[in-house]
Design a protein around this motif. Structure first.
Motif, mmCIF file in Angstrom:
data_model
loop_
_atom_site.group_PDB
_atom_site.id
_atom_site.type_symbol
_atom_site.label_atom_id
_atom_site.label_comp_id
_atom_site.label_asym_id
_atom_site.label_seq_id
_atom_site.Cartn_x
_atom_site.Cartn_y
_atom_site.Cartn_z
ATOM 1 N N ARG A 49 -12.948 27.895 120.076
ATOM 2 C CA ARG A 49 -13.005 27.763 118.614
ATOM 3 C C ARG A 49 -11.747 27.117 118.071
ATOM 4 O O ARG A 49 -11.785 26.405 117.087
ATOM 5 C CB ARG A 49 -13.208 29.125 117.961
ATOM 6 N N ALA A 50 -10.610 27.366 118.690
ATOM 7 C CA ALA A 50 -9.347 26.822 118.196
ATOM 8 C C ALA A 50 -9.323 25.309 118.283
ATOM 9 O O ALA A 50 -8.628 24.646 117.532
ATOM 10 C CB ALA A 50 -8.184 27.414 118.979
ATOM 11 N N ALA A 51 -10.112 24.711 119.173
ATOM 12 C CA ALA A 51 -10.124 23.266 119.341
ATOM 13 C C ALA A 51 -10.972 22.565 118.278
ATOM 14 O O ALA A 51 -10.899 21.357 118.137
ATOM 15 C CB ALA A 51 -10.646 22.920 120.725
ATOM 16 N N VAL A 52 -11.773 23.301 117.537
ATOM 17 C CA VAL A 52 -12.625 22.705 116.511
ATOM 18 C C VAL A 52 -11.759 22.215 115.358
ATOM 19 O O VAL A 52 -10.914 22.953 114.849
ATOM 20 C CB VAL A 52 -13.664 23.742 116.001
ATOM 21 N N PRO A 53 -11.941 20.949 114.939
ATOM 22 C CA PRO A 53 -11.118 20.456 113.832
ATOM 23 C C PRO A 53 -11.416 21.211 112.547
ATOM 24 O O PRO A 53 -12.549 21.615 112.288
ATOM 25 C CB PRO A 53 -11.513 18.989 113.718
ATOM 26 N N ARG A 54 -10.379 21.394 111.755
ATOM 27 C CA ARG A 54 -10.545 22.109 110.486
ATOM 28 C C ARG A 54 -11.159 21.196 109.439
ATOM 29 O O ARG A 54 -10.949 20.000 109.450
ATOM 30 C CB ARG A 54 -9.192 22.603 109.985
ATOM 31 N N ARG A 55 -11.884 21.812 108.535
ATOM 32 C CA ARG A 55 -12.478 21.091 107.424
ATOM 33 C C ARG A 55 -11.378 20.695 106.448
ATOM 34 O O ARG A 55 -10.443 21.458 106.204
ATOM 35 C CB ARG A 55 -13.477 22.015 106.728
ATOM 36 N N GLU A 56 -11.494 19.488 105.896
ATOM 37 C CA GLU A 56 -10.478 19.027 104.955
ATOM 38 C C GLU A 56 -10.470 19.904 103.708
ATOM 39 O O GLU A 56 -11.505 20.375 103.259
ATOM 40 C CB GLU A 56 -10.749 17.580 104.552
ATOM 41 N N ARG A 57 -9.278 20.082 103.148
ATOM 42 C CA ARG A 57 -9.114 20.882 101.944
ATOM 43 C C ARG A 57 -9.705 20.129 100.748
ATOM 44 O O ARG A 57 -9.578 18.918 100.648
ATOM 45 C CB ARG A 57 -7.614 21.116 101.721
ATOM 46 N N THR A 58 -10.350 20.864 99.865
ATOM 47 C CA THR A 58 -10.875 20.266 98.645
ATOM 48 C C THR A 58 -9.704 19.862 97.765
ATOM 49 O O THR A 58 -8.819 20.673 97.499
ATOM 50 C CB THR A 58 -11.761 21.274 97.884
ATOM 51 N N PRO A 59 -9.681 18.602 97.304
ATOM 52 C CA PRO A 59 -8.565 18.185 96.457
ATOM 53 C C PRO A 59 -8.617 18.904 95.110
ATOM 54 O O PRO A 59 -9.675 19.354 94.671
ATOM 55 C CB PRO A 59 -8.780 16.683 96.285
ATOM 56 N N ASP A 60 -7.474 19.020 94.460
ATOM 57 C CA ASP A 60 -7.434 19.659 93.146
ATOM 58 C C ASP A 60 -8.071 18.771 92.084
ATOM 59 O O ASP A 60 -8.676 19.252 91.138
ATOM 60 C CB ASP A 60 -5.994 19.980 92.750
ATOM 61 N N TRP A 61 -7.906 17.463 92.242
ATOM 62 C CA TRP A 61 -8.401 16.503 91.252
ATOM 63 C C TRP A 61 -8.993 15.310 91.979
ATOM 64 O O TRP A 61 -8.620 15.014 93.108
ATOM 65 C CB TRP A 61 -7.267 16.025 90.335
ATOM 66 N N GLY A 62 -9.916 14.612 91.314
ATOM 67 C CA GLY A 62 -10.504 13.429 91.919
ATOM 68 C C GLY A 62 -11.025 12.487 90.858
ATOM 69 O O GLY A 62 -11.175 12.849 89.689
ATOM 70 N N ILE A 63 -11.286 11.252 91.282
ATOM 71 C CA ILE A 63 -11.866 10.259 90.384
ATOM 72 C C ILE A 63 -13.130 9.738 91.046
ATOM 73 O O ILE A 63 -13.143 9.437 92.240
ATOM 74 C CB ILE A 63 -10.882 9.115 90.067
ATOM 75 N N SER A 64 -14.208 9.719 90.282
ATOM 76 C CA SER A 64 -15.461 9.167 90.786
ATOM 77 C C SER A 64 -15.547 7.732 90.291
ATOM 78 O O SER A 64 -15.135 7.419 89.176
ATOM 79 C CB SER A 64 -16.653 9.986 90.294
ATOM 80 N N SER A 65 -16.062 6.881 91.128
ATOM 81 C CA SER A 65 -16.141 5.460 90.799
ATOM 82 C C SER A 65 -17.355 5.183 89.934
ATOM 83 O O SER A 65 -18.373 5.856 90.021
ATOM 84 C CB SER A 65 -16.247 4.636 92.068
ATOM 85 N N ALA A 66 -17.226 4.151 89.109
ATOM 86 C CA ALA A 66 -18.374 3.668 88.360
ATOM 87 C C ALA A 66 -19.290 2.968 89.353
ATOM 88 O O ALA A 66 -18.835 2.362 90.307
ATOM 89 C CB ALA A 66 -17.918 2.708 87.269
ATOM 90 N N GLY A 67 -20.560 3.072 89.141
ATOM 91 C CA GLY A 67 -21.504 2.425 90.054
ATOM 92 C C GLY A 67 -22.915 2.819 89.678
ATOM 93 O O GLY A 67 -23.187 3.172 88.535
ATOM 94 N N ILE A 68 -23.801 2.780 90.636
ATOM 95 C CA ILE A 68 -25.201 3.104 90.388
ATOM 96 C C ILE A 68 -25.299 4.548 89.913
ATOM 97 O O ILE A 68 -24.829 5.459 90.584
ATOM 98 C CB ILE A 68 -26.041 2.898 91.661
ATOM 99 N N GLY A 69 -25.881 4.745 88.763
ATOM 100 C CA GLY A 69 -26.042 6.082 88.207
ATOM 101 C C GLY A 69 -24.812 6.618 87.509
ATOM 102 O O GLY A 69 -24.838 7.659 86.898
ATOM 103 N N ALA A 70 -23.682 5.938 87.630
ATOM 104 C CA ALA A 70 -22.445 6.359 86.978
ATOM 105 C C ALA A 70 -21.887 5.146 86.228
ATOM 106 O O ALA A 70 -21.288 4.272 86.832
ATOM 107 C CB ALA A 70 -21.442 6.863 88.000
ATOM 108 N N PRO A 71 -22.113 5.081 84.915
ATOM 109 C CA PRO A 71 -21.708 3.885 84.171
ATOM 110 C C PRO A 71 -20.199 3.687 84.074
ATOM 111 O O PRO A 71 -19.740 2.569 83.921
ATOM 112 C CB PRO A 71 -22.323 4.107 82.790
ATOM 113 N N VAL A 72 -19.412 4.749 84.156
ATOM 114 C CA VAL A 72 -17.958 4.634 84.052
ATOM 115 C C VAL A 72 -17.301 5.570 85.053
ATOM 116 O O VAL A 72 -17.899 6.537 85.508
ATOM 117 C CB VAL A 72 -17.450 4.997 82.628
#
Length: 117
Positions: A49-72
């Protein structure tokens, strides 16, 4: 005539309830779409189990890109379900993006926290 409550407090309560309900529905959809997994064998020893890579930590803040379904582009809290795929940001960078006019998410409202400092 609208069937929504007229005051801001009840509208915010309704918004929160709807956001949580939508999250639960999306989780149920994801569970229904997952293929049926075969039963797993017993857990491996602790050394394996110790050899299993750890899941990345959820960032405190993020930015979502504008694109399909997200106008801005929008700034989100790291745990916001409405953010989708987000690029992680530091608090300082998130504040700078908000100051430059990038929109704050209407669900998680990161501007309320970031602008307090």
């Amino acid at each position: 005539m609208s069937d929504l409550p007229p005051d801001l407090d009840r509208l915010r309560t309704l918004e929160t309830w709807l956001s949580l309900s939508l999250k639960r529905v999306r989780e149920q959809i994801a569970a229904a779409e997952r293929p049926v997994q075969p039963r797993r064998s017993p857990r491996p020893p602790a050394t394996a189990r110790a050899a299993v890579p750890r899941r990345e930590r959820t960032p405190d803040w993020g930015i979502s890109s504008a694109g399909i379904g997200a106008p801005v582009a929008e700034i989100h809290r790291g745990d916001c379900f409405a953010g989708g795929a987000m690029q992680p940001l530091s608090a300082e960078r998130a504040r700078a993006e908000l100051a430059e006019g990038v929109q704050a998410c209407g669900v998680c409202r990161p501007d309320r926290v970031l602008n307090r400092s």
